[in-house]
Scaffold this active site. Structure first.
Site, short mmCIF file in Angstrom:
data_model
loop_
_atom_site.label_atom_id
_atom_site.label_comp_id
_atom_site.label_asym_id
_atom_site.label_seq_id
_atom_site.Cartn_x
_atom_site.Cartn_y
_atom_site.Cartn_z
N HIS B 117 0.87 -1.18 0.00
CA HIS B 117 0.00 0.00 0.00
C HIS B 117 0.90 1.22 0.00
O HIS B 117 1.73 1.40 0.90
CB HIS B 117 -0.90 0.00 1.23
CG HIS B 117 -1.91 -1.10 1.23
ND1 HIS B 117 -3.00 -1.09 0.42
CD2 HIS B 117 -1.97 -2.26 1.94
CE1 HIS B 117 -3.72 -2.19 0.62
NE2 HIS B 117 -3.11 -2.93 1.54
N HIS B 127 -0.40 -6.51 -5.48
CA HIS B 127 -0.48 -7.79 -4.78
C HIS B 127 0.25 -8.83 -5.61
O HIS B 127 0.12 -8.86 -6.84
CB HIS B 127 -1.95 -8.18 -4.62
CG HIS B 127 -2.17 -9.64 -4.34
ND1 HIS B 127 -2.71 -10.51 -5.27
CD2 HIS B 127 -1.89 -10.39 -3.25
CE1 HIS B 127 -2.76 -11.72 -4.75
NE2 HIS B 127 -2.28 -11.69 -3.54
N ARG B 131 3.17 -19.86 -4.96
CA ARG B 131 3.20 -20.94 -3.96
C ARG B 131 3.35 -22.30 -4.65
O ARG B 131 3.03 -22.46 -5.83
CB ARG B 131 1.90 -20.91 -3.14
CG ARG B 131 0.66 -21.02 -4.00
CD ARG B 131 -0.63 -20.65 -3.25
NE ARG B 131 -1.76 -20.67 -4.19
CZ ARG B 131 -2.16 -19.62 -4.91
NH1 ARG B 131 -1.57 -18.45 -4.79
NH2 ARG B 131 -3.18 -19.74 -5.76
N ASN B 278 -2.20 -17.86 11.04
CA ASN B 278 -1.51 -16.76 11.72
C ASN B 278 -2.18 -15.44 11.34
O ASN B 278 -2.00 -14.93 10.24
CB ASN B 278 -0.04 -16.76 11.31
CG ASN B 278 0.75 -15.70 12.05
OD1 ASN B 278 0.35 -14.54 12.09
ND2 ASN B 278 1.85 -16.08 12.65
#
Lengths: 293, 293
Positions: B117, B127, B131, B278
Site C-alpha cells: 500500500h 499484490h 506458492r 496466523n
C-alpha cells in the site's frame, strides 16, 4: 390478529423508532457547539439525510424496499439508521437454513438497523438492530451492543443495567440468555477477543399465536426504547471529554477490528453481500475511517 | 527428482525472491529524499523488519512456520512480504475440497505473499503471491495484480505487457487463461466492479513428472522476476508526482474496497481466519488506513 396486521404494526413501529432516534441524535448534535471536534468536522450540527431504495426480488418481482438514513456530524462522525420492509422468495439453498422456509421459501422481513461511529474516542460506538420475520413461521430478533475503543466501566455497567432491566421486565431468563448470546455472537475468533463489551442479542422469538406476538413485540419495542434512552445518556457523559492523537489512533485501530468482524463473520453482512442485497445499506455499518498498521 | 528435493528447491526460491524484493523496495526508499510524503512519514528511508513465527498443526504436531516482513516507509506506506513453509494435515471437510487430499489429508505448502500500500495516490498498490502445494498431487499457483486508486493507462499497459511476455515465453495459452482468471477472481460482485486493473492469476499447474515440475517452477520463478522488474519501474515513474487531499481521499476509499474484497471473498484470507491461521500474517494485506464515508 391476521398476519398482515402483525406485519403492518411491526413495520410502523420500526419507522416510529427510527424517527425517535433521528430526534434524539440530532438533539445531541445541537448541543455540540463547545465540544472538541475532529479537524474538518462540519461547523453546524449534523442532520440526518435519507435516501429511499426499492428492491427487486430474486424472482424478478417488486420486493419492497427501505430508507437509508445517514448523519455525518460533529459528535456522530458517521451514523447510519436504516429501515426496510421487504418480501419475496428466498433462494432455495438459503431457504433450507431458515425456520419455516424449508418447504415454502416465501418471506417477509421488516426491521431497523443502526451503527454509530463517534468522533470522540471516549464515546463508544454502538450497534442496534431489531426485526420481524415471517415465513410459514414468524419471529422477532435483534439486539444492541456497545463498542468502545476505550472501554469505561461506568458506561458498560449502565448499558448492561438498562438492558437487564428491560429483559427482566419481559422474561425471567431473557437477560441470562440474550447477554450470553451477545457475547458468543460478537466474539472474533481470529483475534481471540470480543468485538465490544456486550449487551443483548436475541433471535427466533417465535409468535405462534397472538399472545406470543404481543409479548415478543412488546419486548422488541422495549429494546428500542431502552436504546433511545441509554445510549444518548452515555454520549452526553463523554462527548465533551478531550482526546489526544494516541486515543484517536486507538479508535481507528479498534474500528479495523469492527470492520473485520462485519465483513468476515456478520451473518447479515455476508449474506447480504453474497446474494445481491443493497450494498450501500449493508455497508453503512463500516467505519468512516479505520487503520490496520 | 524426489518430492523432498522439489519442496526444498521451491522453498529456497521463495526466500531468494523475498530477499530480492527487500533489496528492490529498500532501494526505492533510499531514493525518497526529495519526494512528497505523508504527514508523519519517517524522516529516514524505510527498512524491512522481520518476525519469525512457527505453526502448530491441527494435529498438535509442529507444522512449520514463516517469516513476516513489513516496511513502513516514505514511498511504501505499508508493505508486507511474507514467506512460509508449512505442513500437516488438512481438516477433513477442507481436505475434500483440495486436489489430491480427498483420501489423504497430508499437505505441504511453501510460498511468498506480498501486498504493498503506497503513500502516494498516484502510485498503484500491488499484490503478488506464488506458492507450491503438495498433497498426493503437487502444483504451483500464484499471480500478480495491480491495484491503483487512480488508474493510469501507461502503468496498466506496462504491467500487463510484462506479464504477457512472461506468460508467452512459458505457455501458448498462459496469458489468455491467466489474465482472464485474474479478472474473474478479483471481481467484487457486491460493487459490480473489479478490485484492480488486472494482471495474472493461476492455480493447479500440476507437476506429475519432472518435466512438468521444471516447466511450472520456471514459470513461477519468471513471474516473481517479472514482478521485481516491472513494479519498481512503475513506482519510480509516479513516486515524485504531487497529490492533493482529494486524491488521498480517493485512495483511502479505494482501500476500503480492497479491504472488503480481502475480508469477504479472498479464499486465503477467509480460510486462514476461519481455521486458526496466523492472523497477523494473513491480515498484513489490510491497508494502513482506509475510509468508508
Amino acid at each position: 390478529m391476521d398476519t398482515e396486521t402483525r406485519k403492518a404494526r411491526a413495520s410502523a413501529w420500526f419507522r416510529t423508532l427510527r424517527d425517535q432516534i433521528f430526534t434524539a441524535f440530532e438533539a445531541i448534535e445541537a448541543e455540540s457547539a463547545d465540544i472538541p471536534v475532529l479537524p474538518g468536522a462540519p461547523a453546524a450540527p449534523g442532520r440526518f439525510q435519507t435516501r429511499e431504495w426499492t428492491r427487486t426480488d430474486a424472482t424478478g418481482e417488486p420486493g419492497g424496499g427501505g430508507t437509508m438514513g445517514i448523519m455525518k456530524g460533529r459528535v456522530f462522525e458517521k451514523v447510519g439508521v436504516n429501515i426496510s420492509t421487504v418480501h419475496g422468495r428466498f433462494p432455495d439453498d438459503f431457504a433450507k437454513t431458515i425456520p419455516g422456509a424449508e418447504d415454502d421459501p416465501s418471506f417477509f422481513a421488516t426491521g431497523i438497523s443502526l451503527v454509530a461511529h463517534m468522533a470522540n474516542p471516549n464515546v463508544p460506538a454502538v450497534h442496534m438492530n431489531t426485526r420481524f420475520l415471517v415465513t410459514t413461521k414468524s419471529w422477532f430478533g435483534g439486539g444492541a451492543d456497545l463498542n468502545p475503543a476505550l472501554p469505561r466501566a461506568e458506561d458498560t455497567a449502565d448499558f448492561h443495567a438498562a438492558f437487564k432491566a428491560t429483559c427482566d421486565a419481559h422474561g425471567e431468563d431473557h437477560w441470562n440468555r440474550f447477554s450470553k448470546w451477545c457475547e458468543s455472537y460478537f466474539f472474533i475468533p481470529h483475534r481471540n477477543r470480543p468485538r465490544g463489551v456486550g449487551g443483548i442479542f436475541y433471535d427466533y422469538l417465535e409468535c405462534p399465536d397472538d399472545a406470543a406476538f404481543e409479548a415478543n413485540f412488546a419486548f422488541t419495542r422495549a429494546v428500542g426504547e431502552t436504546f433511545v434512552r441509554i445510549f444518548p445518556k452515555i454520549v452526553r457523559r463523554r462527548m465533551a471529554e478531550p482526546w489526544d492523537a494516541e486515543a484517536r489512533l486507538a479508535l481507528l485501530r479498534y474500528r479495523g477490528l469492527y470492520a473485520e468482524f462485519n465483513l468476515v463473520y456478520d451473518r447479515g453482512t455476508v449474506f447480504g453481500l453474497r446474494t445481491g442485497g443493497n450494498t450501500d445499506a449493508i455497508l453503512m455499518s463500516l467505519p468512516p475511517e479505520a487503520r490496520w498498521d
